[in-house]
Design a protein around this motif. Sequence first.
Motif, mmCIF file in Angstrom:
data_model
loop_
_atom_site.group_PDB
_atom_site.id
_atom_site.type_symbol
_atom_site.label_atom_id
_atom_site.label_comp_id
_atom_site.label_asym_id
_atom_site.label_seq_id
_atom_site.Cartn_x
_atom_site.Cartn_y
_atom_site.Cartn_z
ATOM 1 N N GLU A 285 12.510 -0.526 23.957
ATOM 2 C CA GLU A 285 12.384 -1.780 23.219
ATOM 3 C C GLU A 285 11.864 -1.526 21.805
ATOM 4 N N ILE A 286 10.914 -0.592 21.673
ATOM 5 C CA ILE A 286 10.420 -0.240 20.331
ATOM 6 C C ILE A 286 11.557 0.303 19.484
ATOM 7 N N ARG A 287 12.363 1.196 20.086
ATOM 8 C CA ARG A 287 13.480 1.784 19.343
ATOM 9 C C ARG A 287 14.449 0.701 18.871
ATOM 10 N N ASN A 288 14.815 -0.207 19.753
ATOM 11 C CA ASN A 288 15.777 -1.250 19.395
ATOM 12 C C ASN A 288 15.239 -2.178 18.310
ATOM 13 N N ARG A 289 13.993 -2.576 18.441
ATOM 14 C CA ARG A 289 13.425 -3.516 17.482
ATOM 15 C C ARG A 289 13.176 -2.853 16.130
ATOM 16 N N MET A 290 12.733 -1.590 16.130
ATOM 17 C CA MET A 290 12.524 -0.893 14.865
ATOM 18 C C MET A 290 13.851 -0.559 14.191
ATOM 19 N N THR A 291 14.890 -0.302 14.980
ATOM 20 C CA THR A 291 16.217 -0.076 14.404
ATOM 21 C C THR A 291 16.721 -1.343 13.725
ATOM 22 N N GLU A 292 16.524 -2.486 14.374
ATOM 23 C CA GLU A 292 16.916 -3.759 13.763
ATOM 24 C C GLU A 292 16.131 -3.994 12.470
ATOM 25 N N TYR A 293 14.852 -3.670 12.496
ATOM 26 C CA TYR A 293 14.000 -3.843 11.311
ATOM 27 C C TYR A 293 14.506 -2.982 10.161
ATOM 28 N N ARG A 294 14.786 -1.706 10.467
ATOM 29 C CA ARG A 294 15.288 -0.778 9.456
ATOM 30 C C ARG A 294 16.634 -1.215 8.911
ATOM 31 N N ASP A 295 17.538 -1.630 9.790
ATOM 32 C CA ASP A 295 18.884 -2.015 9.364
ATOM 33 C C ASP A 295 18.858 -3.246 8.461
ATOM 34 N N TYR A 296 17.951 -4.172 8.734
ATOM 35 C CA TYR A 296 17.840 -5.347 7.864
ATOM 36 C C TYR A 296 17.415 -4.920 6.465
ATOM 37 N N ILE A 297 16.421 -4.037 6.367
ATOM 38 C CA ILE A 297 15.964 -3.543 5.059
ATOM 39 C C ILE A 297 17.129 -2.892 4.319
ATOM 40 N N ARG A 298 17.903 -2.086 5.021
ATOM 41 C CA ARG A 298 19.022 -1.373 4.388
ATOM 42 C C ARG A 298 20.143 -2.320 3.962
ATOM 43 N N SER A 299 20.213 -3.487 4.571
ATOM 44 C CA SER A 299 21.302 -4.417 4.260
ATOM 45 C C SER A 299 21.072 -5.193 2.964
ATOM 46 N N ILE A 300 19.867 -5.158 2.422
ATOM 47 C CA ILE A 300 19.563 -5.918 1.218
ATOM 48 C C ILE A 300 20.253 -5.264 0.024
ATOM 49 N N PRO A 301 21.043 -6.004 -0.755
ATOM 50 C CA PRO A 301 21.727 -5.404 -1.907
ATOM 51 C C PRO A 301 20.729 -4.976 -2.981
ATOM 52 N N THR A 302 21.063 -3.901 -3.682
ATOM 53 C CA THR A 302 20.218 -3.389 -4.760
ATOM 54 C C THR A 302 21.041 -3.212 -6.036
ATOM 55 N N PRO A 307 20.704 2.063 -0.793
ATOM 56 C CA PRO A 307 19.978 1.201 0.149
ATOM 57 C C PRO A 307 18.469 1.394 0.055
ATOM 58 N N LEU A 308 17.737 0.343 0.357
ATOM 59 C CA LEU A 308 16.289 0.448 0.462
ATOM 60 C C LEU A 308 15.941 1.308 1.678
ATOM 61 N N ILE A 309 14.780 1.935 1.635
ATOM 62 C CA ILE A 309 14.379 2.815 2.728
ATOM 63 C C ILE A 309 12.979 2.446 3.205
ATOM 64 N N LEU A 310 12.636 2.917 4.389
ATOM 65 C CA LEU A 310 11.306 2.712 4.939
ATOM 66 C C LEU A 310 10.404 3.901 4.601
ATOM 67 N N PRO A 311 9.093 3.682 4.493
ATOM 68 C CA PRO A 311 8.179 4.800 4.290
ATOM 69 C C PRO A 311 8.336 5.835 5.400
ATOM 70 N N GLY A 312 8.463 7.082 4.992
ATOM 71 C CA GLY A 312 8.656 8.174 5.938
ATOM 72 C C GLY A 312 10.052 8.753 5.898
ATOM 73 N N GLU A 313 11.023 7.976 5.408
ATOM 74 C CA GLU A 313 12.408 8.443 5.401
ATOM 75 C C GLU A 313 12.624 9.552 4.371
ATOM 76 N N LEU A 314 12.118 9.363 3.156
ATOM 77 C CA LEU A 314 12.256 10.401 2.133
ATOM 78 C C LEU A 314 11.550 11.680 2.540
ATOM 79 N N GLU A 315 10.363 11.525 3.138
ATOM 80 C CA GLU A 315 9.592 12.699 3.544
ATOM 81 C C GLU A 315 10.317 13.501 4.620
ATOM 82 N N GLU A 316 10.975 12.804 5.549
ATOM 83 C CA GLU A 316 11.710 13.499 6.598
ATOM 84 C C GLU A 316 12.916 14.235 6.020
ATOM 85 N N ALA A 317 13.607 13.618 5.073
ATOM 86 C CA ALA A 317 14.742 14.287 4.428
ATOM 87 C C ALA A 317 14.278 15.508 3.650
#
Length: 350
Positions: A285-302, A307-317
């Motif tokens: 359930e955490i995975r599904n809800r956090m995936t939805e949260y992330r996907d909404y952020i990425r869907s916002i036009p810039t 795409p917008l990213i969540l904290p931790g994504e750049l560091e992992e890359a």
Amino acid sequence: MNKQMQRIPAQTLSSFIRRLYEEAGMSPEDAAYHADALVIASLRGVDSHGVMRTSAYLKRIENGAINLHPQMRYEKDACALQVLDADGASGYIAGRDAMQKAIELAETYSLGMVLVKNSNHFGAAALYADMAVRKGMLGFSTTNVKPGMTAPGAAGNVAGNNPFAVGIPTYCDFPFMLDMALSVVAGGKLKMAIAKGEKIPMDWATDKDGNPTDDPQAGFDGYFLPLGGFKGLGMAYAIDILCGVMTGGAFQNHIKNMFKDPADPSRTCHMFLAVDLKRLMGEEEIRNRMTEYRDYIRSIPTVSGKPLILPGELEEACRKERERDGIPMPDALVKEFLEMADRYQIPLDI
């Protein structure tokens, strides 16, 4: 890549730093943890708290500012809330033990908080938040530091930049990991700019007279500016009060600076919190809800189209790229490492 940068394999740096700290008197276990922590910060792109600090910690070990054989003890026990006296230990070692204790408390009480006093600089706050994340828990870590941040319009040390990290498991490609100081930038950023001979933005720091400056050395010798003006300053106050005042530990000018006071224990204080999220919902359930949260952020036009990213994504890359290609180090830092290798007669093949 800048021709004045060399890429060094992470394992080469970790092994060298470990041996260096062992030769200086640190136990093999603690030296290995300290070395790995510095390398992890650099792998994640947090160079200001990575391997560039190796010599600063070495100097503090040599000067006796870091107690290599601390008698750490828990002096207050209130079930899920405990206070650890670190006895001048390395902040990395005190932080490791305190967050592990917070995790153990959370396994029993759903959450655990450990406050630490009489410690030293503990590096990147995300290191400890990630310990909780790896156990499926929310992790929060913070620390006070010697005042080096001014108030807008002032010319004096008002508060430390008191960094904190919040880590949340997502069970996706990367965890949510917000790691930030309450100054516009951390002091290590200025140290890196000094090493590279670069200018800094005018809103990072002021000189000793309170004037904004683009000279990293003048900024380092002067005052950092708070993130968000008085809002960031107020958050810095809150962390210092929680970590320092409420533990009976050091706060404000009772704290020492690891660079400017290399022979004195920092006496910094920390706070670590772990929350067992499994008591709220399951992994799927955490995975599904956090995936939805992330996907909404990425869907916002810039404007840029990126795409917008969540904290931790750049560091992992960054971690994946640097594990493959090596950690970039400016020539001045490479020279510093070679000098330490020569002084302690430890081979360093770079």
